[in-house]
Design an enzyme around this catalytic site. Structure first.
Site, PDB file in Angstrom:
ATOM      1  N   TYR A 193      -0.118  -4.528 -12.700  1.00 45.42           N
ATOM      2  CA  TYR A 193      -0.966  -5.807 -12.388  1.00 45.42           C
ATOM      3  C   TYR A 193      -2.456  -5.181 -11.803  1.00 45.42           C
ATOM      4  CZ  TYR A 193       1.433  -4.554  -8.173  1.00 45.42           C
ATOM      5  OH  TYR A 193       1.784  -3.760  -6.885  1.00 45.42           O
ATOM      6  N   VAL A 246      -2.054  -2.205  -4.593  1.00 51.01           N
ATOM      7  CA  VAL A 246      -2.009  -3.074  -3.133  1.00 51.01           C
ATOM      8  C   VAL A 246      -2.447  -1.931  -2.186  1.00 51.01           C
ATOM      9  CG1 VAL A 246      -0.382  -3.905  -1.676  1.00 51.01           C
ATOM     10  CG2 VAL A 246       0.213  -4.238  -4.136  1.00 51.01           C
ATOM     11  N   LYS A 258      -3.613  -7.312  -2.429  1.00 50.39           N
ATOM     12  CA  LYS A 258      -3.095  -6.889  -3.983  1.00 50.39           C
ATOM     13  C   LYS A 258      -4.083  -7.423  -4.759  1.00 50.39           C
ATOM     14  CE  LYS A 258       0.958  -8.128  -7.079  1.00 50.39           C
ATOM     15  NZ  LYS A 258       2.259  -8.830  -6.697  1.00 50.39           N
ATOM     16  N   ASP A 297      13.240 -11.963  -9.786  1.00 47.72           N
ATOM     17  CA  ASP A 297      13.081 -10.473  -9.924  1.00 47.72           C
ATOM     18  C   ASP A 297      13.254  -9.961  -8.303  1.00 47.72           C
ATOM     19  OD1 ASP A 297      12.598  -8.070 -10.790  1.00 47.72           O
ATOM     20  OD2 ASP A 297      10.382  -7.980 -10.429  1.00 47.72           O
TER      21      ASP A 297
END
Lengths: 351, 457
Positions: B66, B69, B85, B187
Site C-alpha cells: 500500500y 508508514v 500511513k 486480518d
C-alpha cells in the site's frame, strides 16, 4: 461507529436542519455572486431530480445495485453542500460518486469502465480527449469528493430498516415494493440530509400501507367514488393521531381534502400511488356500515410500535409533507431546460 | 491476487531494510514533498491542508504494497506522536497519475473514520494531497510481533502471564467493539496488534476489514482469500463462503497460542494459486491444524460435510498418536481428551506452559492454569457456530481467576520492551517498487489496478 447510526458520522456531521442547509447554500452562492449571476440555474429541487436521474441512468448501464446507487446519491448531495455546483462538472462528479460508492458497497467497478459508460452516456459533457483523460479526471475528482466528505464514506440507508421491519409489520410484497419506491424517490429531495434513515423508512412504510387499497376497500365505494383520495393526507392524519397519543381510528383519514392531488406520472412511487388512487384508513361499506379494515389494524399496529419505540413523529410528519411537496414539484419538472442550463456553464467554463 | 508471498512474513517494524539498495537516498521529510506536483491547472484538486505543514516526520517505520508508514510529530501544537500511513499512487511510466483509490484504502479510510474505541487504533486525520493519501494515526510504540520476538531472544523467556492476560482481554474487548459494530477485521495477526508504551492494546490495520450487515450484504463477493494463512480459520480453508465474526475469533485463538509458545501454532506453507487462477486447497495449513486439533468430525461440527472443500479432508493425515510437540508427555491428560475429537491441544497447552516454566509463582505460565486451556480450546473450536464469540470470551473465567486484569499490559513489569525501530533513511519517493511485504491475496482489489492484477470473472 460503523454500523450504529446513533454514533455515526452521518448523524454527527451530515444531518442538518433546513435552516442550516439554506445558510450553507447561500454562503456558497455568496462566494462568487458574479458566477451565480452569469449562469442562472433551475431551482435546487429540480437539479436534485436531474442529478438523481443521471445517477440512476449511469447505474443502470453499469448494472449497479440499488444500495450503491443510493450511496452515490448521498455523496453528490453531501458534496454540493460544500461546493458550488457551477465550479464543477456535475457529470464528472456523478461518475466519480458512482465509482466510489461501488467500492464502498463492496461491488467495485473498474474506473475505466465507469468512465467509458459515462462518456457514452454524456458525450458532450464528458468532453475529455480520450478515455485515459477521463480516468485521470475521475481519479482527481475522487480525491476532491473524499476530501470534502472528510473521508466519511459510510452511509446508512433506509432500505435496511424497511427490510428489518417487513416481517414485524407483516408487510405484503405490494407494500414493501411501494415503500421501496418511495425510498427511491426520497433521494430526489433534501430528506437524506435532514432526517435519519429509519425515519425515512418508517414514513415510507406508513405511506405504503395507508395508500395501497386492501382488496376489500378497493371493492368498496370509498376509493372508487373518489379516485383522488389523498393518501398522503391520510398518512398525515394517522401520524397526527399517533402524535396526540391516540391509536389511529379510521376517522381521521378522510379529512384531508385540501391536500394536493396526486397524478400518475414519472417516478415509480408516484405511479403506483396514482394507479391505486390512494387509500383510506377506515372504510365504510356500500350499506354505510363500518367494517373492520385489516389495513386499519395494520396501521394501528404500526402506530403502537412507533409510539412504543419513541419514534420522532414530528419528523415523520415533516417527511410526509416534504414528499407531498416533492410529488407536486415533480409534475412541473422540465428535464430539457435543466440539462441546457447545466450544460451552458460546463461548456462556457470548460469544466 | 498476490498470493505469492510467504504467510505473514513480518509486516513488523524495520522489515523494509532488505531492498534498501537504492543509491539515491533522501531524508524522510523529503518523502512528503513532491515538487513535480506543484502548479498544475487552476481547476486541479488542491488539498486545503499540507501534510508537511502539519507534521514533522522523524523516521520511517515500515512498508507494504500500500505504501509506507512514517513516525511523525505535530508542528501545530498537536500533542503526542503519530504514525502516518502513506498510500502511494500508481504510476504510469515516470508520471504519477490519478488512477483511482484502491478498495482497501477506501475501506480503511471509511471504517477508521467511524470507529472509536480504546482498543482500536485511533485515526487522527486523513490528508489527501498530491495524489497520495496520508492517514494519520496515534503512534504505538510496540506491536505483538515485536513483543513476541523480544521473548524469543536468548535466553528465551515466556511473556509474563499477567501481560498475556491483559493483552488477551484488551484484544477481545477491541474485537467485541468491532463485531458489535458489524465490522470484521479479517486480518488479525500479531503484527497488526499494536501496544502503546502505556500498555494499551490497539487493533490496527483495518485495510481488510469489512462491514457485515446481515440481511442485505452477502459476504461472498469473490474475495475468498482473507486472513494471513497461519491465522486463517478452518471453515475458510475448507471453502466456506460465509464470513462470520468467528473467523476473527479463530485468529485470536492463534494469537493467544503464540503469546504462550512464542511461535505460530499452525505454521503452514501457503499453496500458490495455479496458472488457472483457481484458489487451491491449503492442504499444508489444514494439516498443521489437524496435527494439533485432530481431524474435525461431523459429530462436533455438523455443517462440516457441507463445506465446499470437505472432500480434501480425507486426504489429510490424522495426527500422530504419540506426542511430537514436546518432551514431556503427560499421560494423564490423554485420558481427559474429548471423545471423538482426537485433539492434542490440551497436551500442547500443558507442554507449553510447563516447558516455559522459567520463573515461579505468578511469573510462571503455569499460573494461567486450566482456565487458560479452556479459553484457548473455546477459541480454537472447529465449529464456527460453537466457537467463542468475543463477548463470551470476555466473560470467560480465565479473566476472573487469579489476579485482576490490568488495563496496562506492562503493569508490574520490571523491564521495558525495546522501542520500535525507526530508520532515518528513505528511498526516493519516485521509486516504483517499494520493499516490504504484501498482503495475502485480495482479489477484490484487483479491479483497481488492471495493469498489475488479474480481473476476476
Amino acid at each position: 461507529m460503523a454500523a450504529n447510526y446513533w454514533e455515526s458520522t452521518q448523524r454527527k456531521h451530515w444531518q442538518f436542519t433546513k435552516d442550516e442547509l439554506a445558510t450553507m447554500r447561500q454562503n456558497l452562492e455568496d462566494e462568487d455572486p458574479g458566477l451565480v449571476h452569469m449562469f442562472p440555474l433551475p431551482e435546487l429541487r429540480y437539479l436534485n431530480i436531474y442529478f438523481n436521474q443521471q445517477i440512476n441512468r449511469l447505474g443502470k448501464r453499469l448494472g449497479v445495485r440499488q444500495q450503491a446507487m443510493a450511496t452515490a446519491q448521498i455523496y453528490v448531495k453531501r458534496f454540493y453542500t460544500k461546493i458550488e455546483i457551477r465550479r464543477t462538472n456535475p457529470y464528472l462528479l456523478i461518475a466519480t460518486a458512482v465509482y466510489l460508492a461501488c467500492k464502498m458497497e463492496e461491488t467495485p467497478q473498474h474506473i475505466r469502465l465507469v468512465g467509458q459508460e459515462a462518456r457514452s452516456l454524456w458525450p458532450g459533457e464528458m468532453h475529455h480527449t480520450n478515455a485515459g483523460e477521463t480516468t485521470t479526471k475521475m481519479g482527481e475528482c475522487e480525491f476532491w469528493l473524499i476530501s470534502e466528505m472528510n473521508s466519511q464514506l459510510i452511509v446508512h440507508q433506509p432500505y435496511r430498516t424497511l427490510t428489518a421491519r417487513t416481517p414485524d409489520f407483516s408487510l405484503v410484497p405490494e407494500e414493501v415494493s411501494l415503500a421501496w419506491s418511495i425510498i427511491n424517490d426520497h433521494y430526489m429531495t433534501d430528506l437524506p440530509l435532514l432526517y435519519p434513515p429509519h425515519i425515512i423508512a418508517l414514513t415510507a412504510i406508513l405511506l405504503a400501507v395507508v395508500m395501497l387499497p386492501t382488496p376489500k376497500s378497493a371493492a368498496g365505494g370509498a376509493s372508487a367514488a373518489n379516485p383522488q383520495v389523498p393518501g398522503l393526507a391520510a398518512a398525515q392524519a394517522a401520524l397526527a393521531q399517533i402524535r396526540a397519543g391516540v391509536v389511529p381510528t379510521g376517522t381521521g383519514g378522510n379529512s384531508g381534502s385540501s391536500t394536493p392531488t396526486l397524478t400518475p406520472q414519472s417516478s415509480g412511487g408516484l405511479t403506483m400511488l396514482g394507479e391505486n388512487g390512494g387509500g383510506v384508513v377506515g372504510v365504510v361499506d356500500n350499506n354505510g356500515n363500518k367494517v373492520i379494515d385489516p389495513k386499519l389494524a395494520k396501521v394501528q399496529r404500526i402506530g403502537r410500535w412507533l409510539a412504543e419505540s419513541n419514534i420522532d413523529i414530528e419528523a415523520m410528519i415533516d417527511c410526509t409533507q416534504e414528499l407531498i411537496s416533492f410529488y407536486e414539484c415533480h409534475e412541473k419538472y422540465n428535464d430539457k431546460h435543466t440539462r441546457e442550463q447545466l450544460n451552458r456553464f460546463i461548456k462556457a467554463r470548460g469544466l | 491476487m498476490s498470493l505469492t508471498n510467504p504467510p505473514s512474513a513480518a509486516t513488523g517494524p524495520g522489515s523494509g531494510s532488505a531492498a534498501r539498495t537504492q543509491t539515491l537516498k533522501r531524508s524522510v521529510q523529503a518523502a512528503f514533498e513532491d515538487p513535480a506536483d506543484r502548479g498544475i491547472g487552476s481547476t486541479a484538486y488542491q488539498s486545503k491542508v499540507r501534510v508537511i505543514d502539519r507534521y514533522k516526520v522523524v523516521g520511517f517505520i515500515s512498508s507494504g504494497t500500500y505504501g509506507r508508514v512514517y513516525k511523525a510529530l505535530g508542528r501545530q501544537g498537536q500533542t503526542g506522536e503519530f504514525a502516518i500511513k502513506k498510500f502511494k499512487p500508481d504510476k504510469e511510466g515516470e508520471v504519477v497519475t490519478y488512477t483511482g483509490i484502491s478498495q482497501s484504502a477506501v475501506r480503511e479510510m471509511a471504517l477508521c473514520s467511524e470507529l472509536s474505541h480504546p482498543n482500536v487504533i485511533r485515526l487522527v486525520e486523513i490528508i489527501l494531497e498530491d495524489k497520495c493519501i496520508f492517514m494519520v494515526f496515534e503512534y504505538a510504540e510496540h506491536d505483538l510481533l515485536q513483543i513476541i520476538h523480544h521473548h524469543t531472544q536468548q535466553p528465551r523467556h515466556p511473556i509474563p502471564p499477567s501481560t498475556i492476560k491483559s493483552i488477551m482481554f484488551q484484544l477481545l474487548n477491541g474485537c467485541q467493539y468491532l463485531h458489535t459494530n458489524w465490522v470484521l477485521h479479517r486480518d488479525l495477526k500479531p503484527a497488526n496488534i499494536m501496544v502503546t508504551s502505556s500498555g494499551e492494546v490497539k487493533i490496527g490495520d483495518l485495510g481488510l476489514a469489512r462491514l457485515f450487515y446481515k440481511p442485505i450484504h452477502s459476504l461472498f463477493s469473490g474475495d475468498k482469500v482473507v486472513v494471513t494463512i497461519w491465522y486463517r480459520a478452518p471453515e475458510l480453508l475448507l471453502g466456506s463462503r460465509h464470513y462470520t465474526p468467528a473467523i476473527d475469533m479463530w485468529a485470536i485463538g492463534c494469537i493467544f497460542a503464540e503469546l504462550l509458545s512464542l511461535r505460530p501454532i499452525f505454521k503452514g506453507e501457503e499453496a500458490k494459486m495455479d496458472s488457472k487462477k483457481t484458489v487451491p486447497f491449503q492442504r499444508n495449513q489444514m494439516q498443521k491444524i489437524v496435527d494439533i486439533m485432530g481431524l474435525p468430525t461431523k459429530e462436533r461440527w455438523p455443517l462440516l460435510t457441507s463445506m465446499a472443500d470437505y472432500s480434501h479432508l480425507t486426504t489429510l493425515q490424522p495426527p500422530l498418536s504419540a506426542s511430537h510437540h514436546g518432551h514431556h508427555p503427560h499421560h494423564h491428560y490423554q485420558a481427559q481428551r474429548q471423545a471423538g475429537g482426537g485433539s492434542h491441544l490440551e497436551k500442547w497447552y500443558y507442554n507449553t506452559i510447563n516447558q516455559n516454566a522459567g520463573g515461579s509463582g505468578a511469573t510462571s505460565l503455569q499460573s494461567l492454569g486450566a482456565e487458560g486451556y479452556k479459553l484457548l480450546a473455546g477459541l480454537l473450536e472447529y465449529d464456527p457456530e460453537k466457537r467463542l464469540t468475543a463477548q463470551a470470551a470476555l466473560q470467560h473465567p480465565f479473566f476472573t481467576t487469579g489476579d485482576k486484569v490490568s488495563a496496562n499490559c506492562f503493569e508490574g513489569l520490571k523491564m521495558e520492551y525495546p522501542h520500535r525501530k525507526v530508520s532515518q533513511d528513505d528511498n526516493d519517493i519516485r521509486t516504483s517498487s517499494l520493499p516490504g511485504t504484501k498482503r495475502s491475496g485480495l482479489p477484490d482489489d484487483s479491479l483497481v489496478r488492471p495493469g498489475k492484477r488479474m480481473k476476476e470473472g
